[in-house]
Design a protein around this motif. Structure first.
Motif, PDB file in Angstrom:
ATOM      1  N   UNK A   1       0.797  -1.219   0.000  1.00 44.29           N
ATOM      2  CA  UNK A   1       0.000   0.000   0.000  1.00 44.29           C
ATOM      3  C   UNK A   1       0.827   1.264   0.000  1.00 44.29           C
ATOM      4  N   UNK A   2       0.381   2.226   0.804  1.00 41.76           N
ATOM      5  CA  UNK A   2       1.057   3.519   0.863  1.00 41.76           C
ATOM      6  C   UNK A   2       2.465   3.399   1.419  1.00 41.76           C
ATOM      7  N   UNK A   3       2.672   2.442   2.322  1.00 43.86           N
ATOM      8  CA  UNK A   3       4.009   2.243   2.904  1.00 43.86           C
ATOM      9  C   UNK A   3       5.001   1.814   1.831  1.00 43.86           C
ATOM     10  N   UNK A   4       4.560   0.956   0.915  1.00 42.11           N
ATOM     11  CA  UNK A   4       5.421   0.517  -0.199  1.00 42.11           C
ATOM     12  C   UNK A   4       5.768   1.699  -1.096  1.00 42.11           C
ATOM     13  N   UNK A   5       4.769   2.521  -1.390  1.00 45.17           N
ATOM     14  CA  UNK A   5       5.022   3.690  -2.236  1.00 45.17           C
ATOM     15  C   UNK A   5       6.028   4.630  -1.577  1.00 45.17           C
ATOM     16  N   UNK A   6       5.840   4.894  -0.285  1.00 48.18           N
ATOM     17  CA  UNK A   6       6.682   5.867   0.410  1.00 48.18           C
ATOM     18  C   UNK A   6       8.102   5.341   0.614  1.00 48.18           C
ATOM     19  N   UNK A   7       8.231   4.060   0.941  1.00 47.82           N
ATOM     20  CA  UNK A   7       9.544   3.497   1.260  1.00 47.82           C
ATOM     21  C   UNK A   7      10.340   3.077   0.031  1.00 47.82           C
ATOM     22  N   UNK A   8       9.671   2.626  -1.006  1.00 44.90           N
ATOM     23  CA  UNK A   8      10.360   2.058  -2.167  1.00 44.90           C
ATOM     24  C   UNK A   8      10.264   2.960  -3.394  1.00 44.90           C
ATOM     25  N   UNK A   9       9.030   3.288  -3.759  1.00 44.79           N
ATOM     26  CA  UNK A   9       8.826   3.970  -5.042  1.00 44.79           C
ATOM     27  C   UNK A   9       9.264   5.433  -5.020  1.00 44.79           C
ATOM     28  N   UNK A  10       8.856   6.173  -3.986  1.00 50.63           N
ATOM     29  CA  UNK A  10       9.177   7.601  -3.930  1.00 50.63           C
ATOM     30  C   UNK A  10      10.684   7.860  -3.938  1.00 50.63           C
ATOM     31  N   UNK A  11      11.504   7.129  -3.131  1.00 45.21           N
ATOM     32  CA  UNK A  11      12.953   7.352  -3.214  1.00 45.21           C
ATOM     33  C   UNK A  11      13.533   7.071  -4.603  1.00 45.21           C
ATOM     34  N   UNK A  12      12.988   6.076  -5.308  1.00 46.40           N
ATOM     35  CA  UNK A  12      13.507   5.733  -6.633  1.00 46.40           C
ATOM     36  C   UNK A  12      13.239   6.834  -7.661  1.00 46.40           C
ATOM     37  N   UNK A  13      12.081   7.462  -7.554  1.00 46.79           N
ATOM     38  CA  UNK A  13      11.729   8.491  -8.550  1.00 46.79           C
ATOM     39  C   UNK A  13      11.971   9.908  -8.028  1.00 46.79           C
ATOM     40  N   UNK A  14      12.604  10.033  -6.844  1.00 48.83           N
ATOM     41  CA  UNK A  14      12.824  11.347  -6.260  1.00 48.83           C
ATOM     42  C   UNK A  14      13.587  12.311  -7.173  1.00 48.83           C
ATOM     43  N   UNK A  15      14.688  11.869  -7.835  1.00 48.10           N
ATOM     44  CA  UNK A  15      15.377  12.803  -8.748  1.00 48.10           C
ATOM     45  C   UNK A  15      14.465  13.324  -9.847  1.00 48.10           C
ATOM     46  N   UNK A  16      13.606  12.445 -10.351  1.00 49.10           N
ATOM     47  CA  UNK A  16      12.660  12.855 -11.394  1.00 49.10           C
ATOM     48  C   UNK A  16      11.624  13.824 -10.842  1.00 49.10           C
ATOM     49  N   UNK A  17      11.139  13.558  -9.637  1.00 47.82           N
ATOM     50  CA  UNK A  17      10.183  14.470  -9.001  1.00 47.82           C
ATOM     51  C   UNK A  17      10.804  15.851  -8.797  1.00 47.82           C
ATOM     52  N   UNK A  18      12.078  15.867  -8.393  1.00 50.88           N
ATOM     53  CA  UNK A  18      12.761  17.134  -8.177  1.00 50.88           C
ATOM     54  C   UNK A  18      12.957  17.891  -9.488  1.00 50.88           C
ATOM     55  N   UNK A  19      13.307  17.153 -10.544  1.00 49.18           N
ATOM     56  CA  UNK A  19      13.497  17.792 -11.851  1.00 49.18           C
ATOM     57  C   UNK A  19      12.175  18.349 -12.377  1.00 49.18           C
ATOM     58  N   UNK A  20      11.110  17.550 -12.285  1.00 52.24           N
ATOM     59  CA  UNK A  20       9.795  18.020 -12.712  1.00 52.24           C
ATOM     60  C   UNK A  20       9.292  19.152 -11.839  1.00 52.24           C
ATOM     61  N   UNK A  21       9.534  19.024 -10.526  1.00 53.48           N
ATOM     62  CA  UNK A  21       9.129  20.070  -9.595  1.00 53.48           C
ATOM     63  C   UNK A  21       9.830  21.391  -9.885  1.00 53.48           C
ATOM     64  N   UNK A  22      11.131  21.323 -10.249  1.00 48.51           N
ATOM     65  CA  UNK A  22      11.870  22.540 -10.586  1.00 48.51           C
ATOM     66  C   UNK A  22      11.274  23.212 -11.815  1.00 48.51           C
ATOM     67  N   UNK A  23      10.938  22.414 -12.827  1.00 47.91           N
ATOM     68  CA  UNK A  23      10.359  22.981 -14.051  1.00 47.91           C
ATOM     69  C   UNK A  23       9.016  23.647 -13.761  1.00 47.91           C
ATOM     70  N   UNK A  24       8.182  22.975 -12.957  1.00 44.19           N
ATOM     71  CA  UNK A  24       6.889  23.555 -12.579  1.00 44.19           C
ATOM     72  C   UNK A  24       7.103  24.828 -11.770  1.00 44.19           C
ATOM     73  N   UNK A  25       8.040  24.777 -10.822  1.00 49.74           N
ATOM     74  CA  UNK A  25       8.336  25.928  -9.969  1.00 49.74           C
ATOM     75  C   UNK A  25       8.739  27.131 -10.815  1.00 49.74           C
TER      76      UNK A  25
END
Length: 551
Positions: free
Chosen positions: A188-212
């Motif tokens: 569930x959410x624990x899997x997303x937070x512990x596994x998935x979010x750290x893996x895609x964090x660089x991408x989230x930061x890059x996309x977040x910077x562009x949106x910002x």
């Protein structure tokens, strides 16, 4: 000496020419802007008066805090909305998912201020939805103007960027990691937070910077629906172009402060992204599965609702473009009067847009191919500096680049203000990074031995490049060129600063007609822009063989 001569080849000359272009049209204008901010406009003496004026008055500081509040809120909300959307579209089988992806992409490609204009028609004080809710249910809708309206428009406009970034990253996540987590009772959410979010964090930061950066630099949306909620781009515009005498020195000082802030945010993002970077190669990629019961219903509802809300502004603008008008007011019945008026009143803007965009995209395509090759294949200090130069347009808001170019090229020896050349130069500088990045991504996959084999068989360096390397780069070049093309024809923040009566673009014409209250003409021009965007994307899908665009 012979070693130096050996290093000085055709690519060294190309690198020098590229650097010269960036120095003249980016570094020099920003430097001139910096100089102007430190010298009194009347006496010409060194002074910190402009900066003192900015930091000493709450009026100006409030605009900064307003911009920060908007950009941070839009960035976080976009991630919260589009992150789960990309995850759902990756793990679940959604009916019509290919069409949904295209529609989401189309919704992100129009100019944000067109969305603002559409929401005024829908949720303004005399908006369709506002009147319907008041008449039928006796319910007063919340005010679309101010912070809430800006947040709604920019979130719906920019969330698709996060969606595209995260969708691309999720394709590289190995499903074995997810299965291993589930086997250890991490679900569930624990899997997303512990596994998935750290893996895609660089991408989230890059996309977040562009949106910002896009939200921070947006001019049209707060100008149309801000109603007193003043942001920095609006402040700069008003100070630079004021009916009571603009102060370009003060506008330059504000611009310098904004650039310093933007660079700080960019460097912070780079630092965090480098610390959180992961290398992923999906041998067992995540495959979408058919969900059951309430989960399947909720997934479809979430995806369809977002797509509907994102597309609603463009769809309603297209609808109003076919309504009859009496003066500035829509009346019952349908006609093509708005289109006739658009072509007769502002037809020159349509020609200007296509003419300048066509010249720009030719320059961008050629320059991007050369710059991508230099930065990827000619590694070294010079290539790294050039790569940094190509990132600067991500950081510098369009209105600030426009002011910098005007300040620099408004006097001898090179007068470009008022010409199409200065607009083309601005478009090239601002939109070149899209094509460079997509070209470089493909070039990283081209093995050096292919070029070496061609050269060993007697082909010259440039013949090898154009006959061997460029054809292998073409998919990335074309993808970037399409995105650059769409962003050029929907550009407003730079155009509004640089245009004259002879160089007005479609976005400037739309903005002008909205301000004047000529909603029919504005709707017709907006619909034409949307149609061009859709045709451009369909052409990309047809020629590339792809069914989506990821970043």
């Amino acid at each position: 000496m012979s070693g130096r001569m050996k290093r000085w080849d055709i690519w060294s000359l190309i690198t020098f020419i590229i650097f010269a272009g960036y120095l003249v049209f980016l570094a020099l204008p920003l430097f001139m802007l910096l100089i102007k901010s430190f010298f009194d406009g009347t006496t010409g003496e060194f002074s910190l008066a402009y900066f003192h004026k900015f930091f000493s008055k709450a009026y100006y500081m409030n605009a900064v805090w307003n911009s920060i509040k908007v950009t941070v809120s839009v960035t976080l909300l976009s991630i919260l909305v589009a992150g789960p959307l990309a995850y759902i579209m990756t793990i679940a089988r959604i009916k019509g998912s290919a069409t949904v992806r295209i529609l989401i992409l189309i919704s992100s490609m129009s100019a944000p201020f067109i969305g603002a204009y559409a929401w005024i028609l829908l949720l303004g004080r005399s908006g369709v939805i506002t009147k319907f809710m008041s008449t039928v249910f006796g319910f007063s809708m919340p005010d679309i103007y101010g912070f809430s309206g800006i947040l709604l428009v920019l979130t719906l406009q920019l969330s698709p960027l996060i969606f595209m970034y995260v969708s691309g990253a999720l394709k590289n996540v190995d499903n074995s990691l997810m299965e291993a987590a589930e086997s250890m009772n991490c679900t569930g959410l624990r899997k997303m937070w512990k596994i998935l979010v750290p893996l895609i964090m660089p991408t989230l930061l890059a996309g977040g910077l562009l949106v910002f950066m896009r939200a921070f630099a947006d001019f049209g949306t707060p100008m149309l629906i801000g109603e007193g909620y003043r942001t920095v781009p609006v402040l700069i515009f008003n100070e630079f172009i004021s009916e009571v005498g603009g102060d370009d020195g003060f506008a330059a000082a504000i611009s310098v402060i904004v650039v310093v802030f933007a660079v700080t945010v960019f460097l912070l993002q780079k630092y965090v992204a480098n610390r959180k970077s992961y290398s992923m190669s999906a041998l067992n990629p995540i495959e979408p599965k058919r969900l059951k019961g309430i989960a399947n219903l909720a997934a479809h509802a979430y995806v369809y609702l977002f797509t509907l809300l994102a597309l609603m502004p463009q769809a309603y603008v297209a609808y109003t473009s076919f309504l009859k008008t009496s003066g500035k007011i829509f009346v019952d019945g349908y006609s093509l009067d708005s289109y006739r008026a658009a072509f007769s009143k502002v037809g020159d803007s349509i020609y200007n847009t296509f003419m300048m965009a066509s010249i720009t995209i030719i320059i961008i395509t050629l320059a991007a191919v050369l710059i991508a090759y230099v930065t990827v294949k000619r590694k070294g200090a010079v290539a790294n500096v050039l790569d940094t130069f190509t990132m600067l347009p991500y950081i510098v808001p369009g209105s600030i680049l426009g002011i910098a170019l005007l300040v620099t090229f408004n006097k001898e020896p090179l007068v470009l203000s008022g010409t199409s050349v200065i607009l083309i130069a601005a478009f090239v500088i601002r939109r070149l990074p899209y094509t460079i990045r997509s070209s470089a991504a493909v070039l990283h996959q081209v093995n050096d031995s292919i070029e070496e084999a061609a050269i060993s068989l007697g082909a010259s360096t440039m013949r090898t490049f154009f006959r061997i390397t460029v054809p292998m780069m073409i998919s990335g070049v074309f993808a970037g060129a399409i995105i650059s093309w769409i962003s050029i024809i929907t550009e407003l923040s730079t155009s509004i600063i640089l245009y004259t009566g002879n160089t007005r673009t479609m976005t400037v014409a739309v903005y002008t007609e909205v301000v004047r209250g000529n909603y029919g003409v504005a709707a017709a021009l907006s619909t034409l822009l949307t149609a061009i965007t859709v045709v451009s994307l369909l052409l990309f899908f047809k020629l590339s063989g792809k069914k989506e665009v990821t970043m």
